[in-house]
Scaffold this active site. Structure first.
Site, PDB file in Angstrom:
ATOM      1  N   PRO A 110     -47.890 -58.465 -34.869  1.00 39.57           N
ATOM      2  CG  PRO A 110     -49.870 -59.559 -34.270  1.00 39.57           C
ATOM      3  CD  PRO A 110     -48.509 -59.210 -33.754  1.00 39.57           C
ATOM      4  CB  ALA A 113     -52.749 -55.646 -34.355  1.00 49.14           C
ATOM      5  CB  SER A 117     -46.167 -53.488 -34.645  1.00 41.90           C
ATOM      6  OG  SER A 117     -45.679 -53.141 -35.887  1.00 41.90           O
ATOM      7  CB  ALA A 120     -41.662 -52.813 -31.139  1.00 40.47           C
ATOM      8  CG  ASP A 161     -47.784 -47.615 -28.288  1.00 35.54           C
ATOM      9  OD1 ASP A 161     -48.440 -47.661 -27.238  1.00 35.54           O
ATOM     10  OD2 ASP A 161     -48.253 -47.918 -29.402  1.00 35.54           O
TER      11      ASP A 161
HETATM   12  C1  MEV Z   1     -52.137 -46.601 -28.486  1.00 29.94           C
HETATM   13  O1  MEV Z   1     -51.381 -47.752 -28.184  1.00 29.94           O
HETATM   14  C2  MEV Z   1     -52.738 -46.023 -27.251  1.00 29.94           C
HETATM   15  C3  MEV Z   1     -53.541 -44.733 -27.424  1.00 29.94           C
HETATM   16  O2  MEV Z   1     -53.898 -44.317 -26.105  1.00 29.94           O
HETATM   17  C4  MEV Z   1     -52.756 -43.640 -28.115  1.00 29.94           C
HETATM   18  C5  MEV Z   1     -51.584 -43.146 -27.265  1.00 29.94           C
HETATM   19  O3  MEV Z   1     -51.597 -43.221 -26.058  1.00 29.94           O
HETATM   20  O4  MEV Z   1     -50.633 -42.612 -27.882  1.00 29.94           O
HETATM   21  C6  MEV Z   1     -54.833 -44.967 -28.199  1.00 29.94           C
END
Ligand code: MEV
Length: 329
Positions: A110, A113, A117, A120, A161
């Site tokens: 998704p 969310a 995503s 990836a 990420d």
């Molecule tokens: C985003 O998946 C996680 C956050 O901590 C931002 C980041 O670490 O880049 C909100």
């Protein structure tokens, strides 16, 4: 000579178990790759254009030099496709000849969310393009190209990420300091509840920054406490102590609430899961909508998923994925 065949690569989504937002300020976080993936198929063109088609986002267009020609989609199409184009350009810079590619993206993750995503997709595109052009990119290089491209849209980003989607597994991650694999042998029954409220990571990161600037003496200790939760959770993960993990998830969620990144729909789903017997539940990712996760006793996964759905969320069970970005064909 390059291969004219199509190359497909994929990369996994993620859930942050502990430490989102705190990680932006240098605290450790724990992140797990899950069994939902984004796929990118890349083919050579006989001109130097970069054509990208994302069926999930409903957008497609050509990048030629610095011009964008939209084929279909809204006015944000260029902005949404830019990180992908940037990653491809980084790979193309490594070959001397001017080449172009066609990219088709299909994702089971998704969007917007909190499940990673966009990282990836970019990691899968980077891997597929480098394989097509016969350039051996290390995982470190893929993660770094993905991070650089992600920063174009998300602004401040810890790099969590791009790292998890590249390496997979379960990682204790610290911004700028790398990561450590955590050995989680047993499967963790995790249910995701999606509020289906789309949000922008960049905006939520900036909400936290503003709150921290306004109340530094209050917010800084909360951020530090978030880091301590992640460190304490390593041991609980290795020993499969779900009771402690659940309690730590609940404390982590309370801190994120104090940071200003929860909302009423996330609260509803979190409480629905807890009231139906989850060990713990928290928002995951940037918050403000997006997803929550619940750690469930194995025999209660169905009931907890139903409780989340009844509270207005879209629930699905996920499993850990050991593999990060990979070639599919
Ligand atoms: C985003 O998946 C996680 C956050 O901590 C931002 C980041 O670490 O880049 C909100």
């Amino acid at each position: 000579m390059y291969s004219l065949d199509e190359v497909t690569a994929s990369a996994p989504a993620k859930v942050i178990l502990f430490g989102e937002h705190f990680v932006v300020y240098g605290e450790p976080a724990i992140v797990l790759a899950i069994d939902k993936r984004a796929y990118a198929s890349v083919k050579m063109r006989n001109d130097s254009k970069i054509y990208i088609n994302s069926t999930d986002l409903g957008i497609a267009g050509y990048f030629e030099k610095n011009r964008f020609i939209s084929e279909h989609g809204d006015q944000n199409a260029e902005l949404k496709l830019k990180p992908i184009k940037n990653a491809i350009q980084k790979v193309l810079e490594r070959v001397r000849k001017s080449v172009g590619v066609n990219v088709e993206i299909h994702s089971h993750i998704p969007v917007a969310a909190g499940l990673g995503s966009s990282a990836a997709v970019v990691a899968a595109v980077t891997k597929a393009t480098s394989h097509l052009l016969d350039i051996g990119l290390s995982k470190e290089e893929i993660a770094s190209i993905t991070l650089e491209s992600e920063r174009l849209v998300h602004g401040t980003s810890s790099g969590i990420d791009p790292t998890i989607t590249t390496y997979g597994g379960v990682l204790l991650f610290r911004k700028g300091k790398g990561f450590m694999q955590i050995d989680v042998k047993e499967d963790m029954p995790l249910i995701i509840g999606n509020t289906e409220i789309e949000r922008s990571t960049g905006e939520l990161v900036s909400i936290v920054r503003q709150r921290r600037e306004k109340y530094p003496s209050i917010i800084n200790p909360l951020i530090k406490a978030g880091g301590k939760i992640a460190l304490k959770a390593v041991n609980a993960l290795e020993n499969h102590n779900f009771t402690v993990l659940g309690e730590l998830m609940n404390i982590n969620h309370a801190l994120l609430y104090a940071l200003g990144v929860s909302n009423s729909q996330l609260e509803k789903l979190v409480y629905a899961a807890r009231e139906d017997g989850a060990y713990g539940a928290k928002l995951t990712g940037a918050g403000g909508g997006g997803c929550m996760i619940a750690l469930s006793p194995p025999e209660r996964t169905k009931q907890i998923a139903e409780a989340i759905e009844k509270a207005g969320g879209k629930a699905f069970a996920v499993k850990k994925s050991e593999e990060g970005v990979r070639i599919e064909n």
